[in-house]
Design a protein around this motif. Structure first.
Motif, PDB file in Angstrom:
ATOM      1  N   ILE A 352     -34.890  60.301 -43.342  1.00 55.98           N
ATOM      2  CA  ILE A 352     -35.141  58.881 -43.127  1.00 55.98           C
ATOM      3  C   ILE A 352     -34.692  58.564 -41.707  1.00 55.98           C
ATOM      4  O   ILE A 352     -33.537  58.820 -41.333  1.00 55.98           O
ATOM      5  CB  ILE A 352     -34.357  57.996 -44.122  1.00 55.98           C
ATOM      6  CG1 ILE A 352     -34.675  58.401 -45.568  1.00 55.98           C
ATOM      7  CG2 ILE A 352     -34.681  56.526 -43.901  1.00 55.98           C
ATOM      8  CD1 ILE A 352     -33.648  59.330 -46.186  1.00 55.98           C
ATOM      9  N   THR A 353     -35.606  58.054 -40.882  1.00 59.09           N
ATOM     10  CA  THR A 353     -35.263  57.675 -39.517  1.00 59.09           C
ATOM     11  C   THR A 353     -34.658  56.273 -39.538  1.00 59.09           C
ATOM     12  O   THR A 353     -35.245  55.336 -40.098  1.00 59.09           O
ATOM     13  CB  THR A 353     -36.497  57.717 -38.607  1.00 59.09           C
ATOM     14  OG1 THR A 353     -37.011  59.054 -38.600  1.00 59.09           O
ATOM     15  CG2 THR A 353     -36.141  57.319 -37.181  1.00 59.09           C
ATOM     16  N   VAL A 354     -33.478  56.145 -38.941  1.00 59.65           N
ATOM     17  CA  VAL A 354     -32.690  54.920 -39.044  1.00 59.65           C
ATOM     18  C   VAL A 354     -32.301  54.428 -37.657  1.00 59.65           C
ATOM     19  O   VAL A 354     -32.205  55.220 -36.711  1.00 59.65           O
ATOM     20  CB  VAL A 354     -31.418  55.148 -39.899  1.00 59.65           C
ATOM     21  CG1 VAL A 354     -31.787  55.654 -41.285  1.00 59.65           C
ATOM     22  CG2 VAL A 354     -30.473  56.130 -39.226  1.00 59.65           C
ATOM     23  N   PRO A 355     -32.065  53.113 -37.496  1.00 57.80           N
ATOM     24  CA  PRO A 355     -31.667  52.574 -36.192  1.00 57.80           C
ATOM     25  C   PRO A 355     -30.192  52.806 -35.908  1.00 57.80           C
ATOM     26  O   PRO A 355     -29.434  53.264 -36.778  1.00 57.80           O
ATOM     27  CB  PRO A 355     -31.975  51.080 -36.340  1.00 57.80           C
ATOM     28  CG  PRO A 355     -31.834  50.817 -37.808  1.00 57.80           C
ATOM     29  CD  PRO A 355     -32.292  52.052 -38.503  1.00 57.80           C
ATOM     30  N   GLU A 356     -29.786  52.450 -34.683  1.00 58.59           N
ATOM     31  CA  GLU A 356     -28.386  52.606 -34.303  1.00 58.59           C
ATOM     32  C   GLU A 356     -27.528  51.477 -34.861  1.00 58.59           C
ATOM     33  O   GLU A 356     -28.017  50.435 -35.292  1.00 58.59           O
ATOM     34  CB  GLU A 356     -28.262  52.619 -32.773  1.00 58.59           C
ATOM     35  CG  GLU A 356     -28.687  51.326 -32.112  1.00 58.59           C
ATOM     36  CD  GLU A 356     -28.584  51.385 -30.594  1.00 58.59           C
ATOM     37  OE1 GLU A 356     -28.069  52.388 -30.063  1.00 58.59           O
ATOM     38  OE2 GLU A 356     -29.019  50.425 -29.941  1.00 58.59           O
ATOM     39  N   ASP A 357     -26.232  51.735 -34.878  1.00 63.37           N
ATOM     40  CA  ASP A 357     -25.209  50.731 -35.170  1.00 63.37           C
ATOM     41  C   ASP A 357     -25.331  50.133 -36.576  1.00 63.37           C
ATOM     42  O   ASP A 357     -25.244  48.916 -36.754  1.00 63.37           O
ATOM     43  CB  ASP A 357     -25.245  49.613 -34.114  1.00 63.37           C
ATOM     44  CG  ASP A 357     -23.942  48.806 -34.104  1.00 63.37           C
ATOM     45  OD1 ASP A 357     -22.900  49.384 -34.461  1.00 63.37           O
ATOM     46  OD2 ASP A 357     -23.995  47.606 -33.763  1.00 63.37           O
ATOM     47  N   ILE A 358     -25.550  50.981 -37.569  1.00 61.61           N
ATOM     48  CA  ILE A 358     -25.517  50.544 -38.962  1.00 61.61           C
ATOM     49  C   ILE A 358     -24.736  51.581 -39.774  1.00 61.61           C
ATOM     50  O   ILE A 358     -24.474  52.688 -39.305  1.00 61.61           O
ATOM     51  CB  ILE A 358     -26.928  50.376 -39.572  1.00 61.61           C
ATOM     52  CG1 ILE A 358     -27.681  51.708 -39.576  1.00 61.61           C
ATOM     53  CG2 ILE A 358     -27.716  49.290 -38.836  1.00 61.61           C
ATOM     54  CD1 ILE A 358     -28.985  51.663 -40.350  1.00 61.61           C
TER      55      ILE A 358
END
Length: 377
Positions: A352-358
């Motif tokens: 799963i490609t996820v964004p930064e800072d989570i």
């Protein structure tokens, strides 16, 4: 020793390379004496019972070869003067890494081959993918002389790989190495088919552990290609699935990415074999999922996720099917905080490609690795 046993000692299974024996059904190379005699009378290729069942019925039998046995076979590479063709599964790169391979390579050059290229979306630039694979190999202490992308299953780019092998080997032997289930034997079959016209010389299967002893393929200049056994990587998802469930989890054709808009404290279930939690973040985000197209994905609230899994495991959340849910490992949780665009990888299932800072969490059957890596796409 009887004449019969002496004859057996010189015979190897054409499928897996194990020495043929008729005495112990639980040991490698077993074939019934009647089947062996029939094959010899008809001058047919000789297969052990395990390979025969694999080819004709797609049935796999457990093997008694240990991890140490596999590693001892690979130790021969260190003292050889050869080209190493290192085959990895692009879709499951981390699950197809050979731990400590640099110790087996010695001074030999390595050609890195990313197999199953046909599974990735065409939108992914292949030059970028090669660079990504090279970087990941460097992290493992491997400095490949080149990177090739192929699909052994569809025969895509195998001609190009053969040209690279011929250029780099310079008359030396070639050792083909890889963990189980990366498509190595399928690739070898394609190489044999193009060089000799022989179809399906080496047993292929979706199940781990098919090649049980090294198989030598002679080349015109007197050198050879050596197909080594696949090292068993116990963290692969395939080791925990049975029968048709493998086809539901392992991609069969090009992946169609799915984007899910999730708020914090929402969960995705991937059948009953994996789970993804968006634990904490400042906003709603899009999460791109790369898994087998036919694997059912269910969304629910994080607060309800445990109860949802307990209620529907083996039914709505399948695979695994109900026949072995009692033996299926419990899911284990791994939490991460991202600092850049990343992939959360469940080995053998996808990512799963996820964004930064989570803050996110991935769940996988106990024994299967979950990790975070720099985004591939």
């Amino acid at each position: 020793m009887s004449d019969n046993n002496q004859a057996e000692d010189s015979l190897q299974c054409i499928g897996c390379g194990a020495f043929i024996q008729t005495q112990n059904p639980n040991e490698l190379g077993y074939t019934p004496n009647s089947a062996l005699k029939k094959a010899q009378e008809l001058d047919n290729d000789i297969y052990c019972q395990r390979c025969f069942r694999l080819r004709h019925y797609n049935e796999i039998a457990p093997v008694s070869l240990t991890d140490d046995d596999f590693l001892k076979l690979l130790n021969k590479i260190r003292d050889s003067e050869s080209l190493i063709v290192y085959v990895v599964d692009i879709f499951d790169f981390n699950g197809s890494v050979i731990p400590g391979l640099h110790r087996f390579v010695g001074d030999n050059e390595v050609l890195l081959v990313g197999n199953k290229e046909d599974l990735l979306p065409q939108s992914l630039k292949r030059r970028k993918l090669k660079d990504w694979l090279r970087q990941r190999a460097n992290e493992q202490g491997i400095r490949p002389i080149d990177v090739a992308l192929v699909s052994a299953k569809t025969n895509r780019s195998v001609d190009g790989l053969l040209s690279k092998i011929d250029d780099y080997r310079q008359g030396k032997d070639v050792y083909v190495v890889g963990v189980t289930n990366v498509g190595k034997s399928t690739l070898i079959n394609q190489i044999i088919r193009q060089n000799t016209g022989i179809q399906e010389l080496i047993t292929t299967s979706k199940f781990p552990g098919t090649t049980l002893d090294q198989i030598n393929i002679n080349l015109d200049d007197g050198s050879k290609i050596v197909d080594t056994p696949g090292i068993i990587h116990k963290e692969q998802m395939a080791h925990y699935l049975k029968g048709k469930d493998l086809k539901i989890v392992e991609p069969q054709k090009q992946i169609k990415p799915k984007v899910y808009q999730l708020n914090p404290e929402q969960t995705l279930f991937f059948g009953g074999v994996g789970r993804f939690d968006y634990v904490q973040g400042n906003a709603k985000h899009g999460f791109t999922v790369y898994v087998e197209n036919n694997l059912l994905i269910h969304r629910t609230k994080l607060a309800n996720a445990d109860n949802f899994y307990e209620k529907h495991f083996g039914e709505l959340l399948t695979p695994p099917d109900a026949s072995y849910i009692d033996d299926f490992p419990k899911l284990v949780r791994y939490e991460f905080k991202t600092t850049e665009k990343s992939d959360l990888v469940i080995e053998g299932l996808g990512w799963i490609t996820v964004p930064e800072d989570i803050v996110i969490a991935g769940w996988a059957p106990k024994g299967v690795s979950v990790l975070i890596r720099k985004s591939m796409i």
